[in-house]
Design a protein around this motif. Structure first.
Motif, mmCIF file in Angstrom:
data_model
loop_
_atom_site.group_PDB
_atom_site.id
_atom_site.type_symbol
_atom_site.label_atom_id
_atom_site.label_comp_id
_atom_site.label_asym_id
_atom_site.label_seq_id
_atom_site.Cartn_x
_atom_site.Cartn_y
_atom_site.Cartn_z
ATOM 1 N N VAL A 44 -3.205 6.827 -4.520
ATOM 2 C CA VAL A 44 -3.077 5.558 -5.255
ATOM 3 C C VAL A 44 -1.788 4.850 -4.833
ATOM 4 C CG1 VAL A 44 -2.691 4.527 -7.538
ATOM 5 C CG2 VAL A 44 -4.442 6.286 -7.249
ATOM 6 N N LEU A 45 -0.707 5.598 -4.745
ATOM 7 C CA LEU A 45 0.586 5.006 -4.371
ATOM 8 C C LEU A 45 0.564 4.484 -2.934
ATOM 9 C CD1 LEU A 45 2.992 7.639 -5.999
ATOM 10 C CD2 LEU A 45 2.108 5.509 -6.987
ATOM 11 N N LEU A 46 -0.013 5.273 -2.032
ATOM 12 C CA LEU A 46 -0.081 4.840 -0.633
ATOM 13 C C LEU A 46 -1.005 3.639 -0.470
ATOM 14 C CD1 LEU A 46 -0.134 8.283 1.236
ATOM 15 C CD2 LEU A 46 1.810 6.746 0.849
ATOM 16 N N CYS A 47 -2.041 3.573 -1.305
ATOM 17 C CA CYS A 47 -2.955 2.428 -1.271
ATOM 18 C C CYS A 47 -2.246 1.146 -1.707
ATOM 19 C CB CYS A 47 -4.164 2.708 -2.149
ATOM 20 S SG CYS A 47 -5.489 1.499 -1.957
ATOM 21 N N LEU A 48 -1.343 1.251 -2.685
ATOM 22 C CA LEU A 48 -0.557 0.086 -3.102
ATOM 23 C C LEU A 48 0.250 -0.465 -1.927
ATOM 24 C CD1 LEU A 48 0.865 1.278 -6.557
ATOM 25 C CD2 LEU A 48 -0.815 -0.541 -6.216
ATOM 26 N N ILE A 49 0.898 0.443 -1.193
ATOM 27 C CA ILE A 49 1.721 0.019 -0.053
ATOM 28 C C ILE A 49 0.846 -0.559 1.055
ATOM 29 C CG2 ILE A 49 3.328 0.786 1.733
ATOM 30 C CD1 ILE A 49 4.245 2.971 -0.272
ATOM 31 N N GLY A 50 -0.239 0.147 1.382
ATOM 32 C CA GLY A 50 -1.128 -0.317 2.448
ATOM 33 C C GLY A 50 -1.737 -1.676 2.132
ATOM 34 N N THR A 51 -2.118 -1.872 0.876
ATOM 35 C CA THR A 51 -2.715 -3.150 0.468
ATOM 36 C C THR A 51 -1.685 -4.271 0.531
ATOM 37 O OG1 THR A 51 -4.304 -2.021 -0.959
ATOM 38 C CG2 THR A 51 -3.922 -4.350 -1.407
ATOM 39 N N GLN A 52 -0.457 -3.971 0.120
ATOM 40 C CA GLN A 52 0.597 -4.989 0.214
ATOM 41 C C GLN A 52 0.803 -5.405 1.665
ATOM 42 O OE1 GLN A 52 3.933 -5.211 1.607
ATOM 43 N NE2 GLN A 52 3.846 -7.297 0.799
ATOM 44 N N GLN A 53 0.867 -4.424 2.535
ATOM 45 C CA GLN A 53 1.146 -4.723 3.941
ATOM 46 C C GLN A 53 -0.010 -5.463 4.613
ATOM 47 O OE1 GLN A 53 2.287 -0.853 5.452
ATOM 48 N NE2 GLN A 53 4.419 -1.134 4.848
ATOM 49 N N SER A 54 -1.234 -5.170 4.201
ATOM 50 C CA SER A 54 -2.388 -5.822 4.831
ATOM 51 C C SER A 54 -2.652 -7.223 4.270
ATOM 52 C CB SER A 54 -3.641 -4.957 4.680
ATOM 53 O OG SER A 54 -3.996 -4.808 3.327
ATOM 54 N N THR A 55 -2.255 -7.456 3.004
ATOM 55 C CA THR A 55 -2.510 -8.772 2.400
ATOM 56 C C THR A 55 -1.319 -9.710 2.485
ATOM 57 O OG1 THR A 55 -1.783 -8.045 0.197
ATOM 58 C CG2 THR A 55 -4.133 -7.765 0.738
ATOM 59 N N GLY A 56 -0.101 -9.146 2.595
ATOM 60 C CA GLY A 56 1.096 -9.973 2.610
ATOM 61 C C GLY A 56 1.472 -10.541 1.259
ATOM 62 N N LYS A 57 0.795 -10.067 0.194
ATOM 63 C CA LYS A 57 1.102 -10.563 -1.154
ATOM 64 C C LYS A 57 2.444 -10.009 -1.636
ATOM 65 C CE LYS A 57 -2.917 -12.647 -2.207
ATOM 66 N NZ LYS A 57 -3.071 -14.021 -2.710
ATOM 67 N N ALA A 58 3.081 -10.745 -2.536
ATOM 68 C CA ALA A 58 4.407 -10.342 -3.018
ATOM 69 C C ALA A 58 4.338 -9.172 -3.997
ATOM 70 C CB ALA A 58 5.100 -11.528 -3.682
ATOM 71 N N ALA A 59 3.152 -8.890 -4.527
ATOM 72 C CA ALA A 59 3.005 -7.760 -5.449
ATOM 73 C C ALA A 59 1.611 -7.164 -5.297
ATOM 74 C CB ALA A 59 3.236 -8.203 -6.891
ATOM 75 N N THR A 60 1.497 -5.891 -5.625
ATOM 76 C CA THR A 60 0.206 -5.207 -5.642
ATOM 77 C C THR A 60 0.147 -4.393 -6.927
ATOM 78 O OG1 THR A 60 0.412 -4.946 -3.239
ATOM 79 C CG2 THR A 60 -1.379 -3.780 -4.306
ATOM 80 N N PRO A 99 0.444 1.938 -11.827
ATOM 81 C CA PRO A 99 1.582 1.685 -10.941
ATOM 82 C C PRO A 99 1.427 0.349 -10.211
ATOM 83 C CG PRO A 99 0.202 3.453 -10.067
ATOM 84 C CD PRO A 99 -0.328 3.127 -11.416
ATOM 85 N N ALA A 100 2.544 -0.309 -10.020
ATOM 86 C CA ALA A 100 2.547 -1.617 -9.373
ATOM 87 C C ALA A 100 3.726 -1.713 -8.416
ATOM 88 C CB ALA A 100 2.632 -2.728 -10.417
ATOM 89 N N LEU A 101 3.477 -2.390 -7.305
ATOM 90 C CA LEU A 101 4.484 -2.558 -6.247
ATOM 91 C C LEU A 101 4.940 -4.008 -6.219
ATOM 92 C CD1 LEU A 101 6.000 -1.917 -3.549
ATOM 93 C CD2 LEU A 101 3.806 -2.157 -2.392
ATOM 94 N N PHE A 102 6.254 -4.214 -6.213
ATOM 95 C CA PHE A 102 6.815 -5.563 -6.139
ATOM 96 C C PHE A 102 7.722 -5.688 -4.913
ATOM 97 C CE2 PHE A 102 5.865 -4.913 -10.604
ATOM 98 C CZ PHE A 102 5.243 -6.103 -10.950
#
Length: 199
Positions: free
Chosen positions: A118-134, A145-148
């Protein structure tokens, strides 16, 4: 604008009093350890950067419960002000000790089904979408969990009282990518929640 997190830290919010439970939820036995220690171990398994635990209420006992793990601990002396104060403490602690940090995953210790993936998916999704948060999505809502990315840090520091990351995610839908995590809906707030988890 696109963003890319390359130096990610993890902040585990463990400063609450667990008033609805009547005892520190962080220390509840789970999987031959405690809820908090289990959460810390998952964060360490992700191996994406430094892991920091924010303590507050019952700080001494909680520090003892994670003794021996390779994590950094910061104490939120203003924990009675609400969730936002623990977010601030963790964010500032991470940036001060690791100034290269350009993204932070915020976790809570009462979501027992969070996994490394789940944590690695947050990072991977952020990097692939370029969004400021996941953020994680469950039961029709978004939350931890949320990534900013650091472009969100100022907004996080403006939160007050019991307003946590969920409010910020909801108010900036265009800036947030979503990761499905249905098991995230299971959290431990009451004795009944804990009994259901064990059963």
């Amino acid at each position: 604008m696109e963003y890319r997190v390359t130096h990610c830290g993890i902040v585990i919010l463990a400063g609450g009093k667990s008033s609805r439970l009547g005892s520190p939820k962080q220390l509840l036995p789970y999987k031959e350890t405690t809820l908090l220690r289990h959460t810390v171990q998952i964060a360490m398994e992700a191996d994406c950067g430094p892991v920091m635990v924010v303590t507050g209420a019952n700080s001494r006992e909680i520090k003892e419960a994670i003794n021996g793990l390779s994590v950094e601990i910061v104490e939120n002396t203003g924990w009675e002000e609400g969730m936002a104060s623990s977010l601030h403490t963790g964010l500032m602690g991470m940036v001060e000790k690791h100034p290269e940090t350009d993204g932070i995953i915020f976790m809570v210790c009462d979501q027992p089904f969070v996994t490394k993936s789940v944590l690695l998916c947050l990072i991977g999704t952020q990097q692939s979408t370029g969004k400021a948060a996941t953020a994680s999505s469950y039961s029709g809502q978004t939350g931890t969990p949320a990534l900013f990315h650091r472009s969100f840090f100022k907004k996080l520091l403006e939160l007050k009282g019991d307003k946590g990351a969920r409010m910020l995610i909801a108010s900036h839908p265009d800036d947030v990518a979503i990761v499905p995590f249905e098991a995230g809906a299971i959290d431990i707030d009451t004795k009944e929640d804990y009994e259901q988890l064990l059963n």
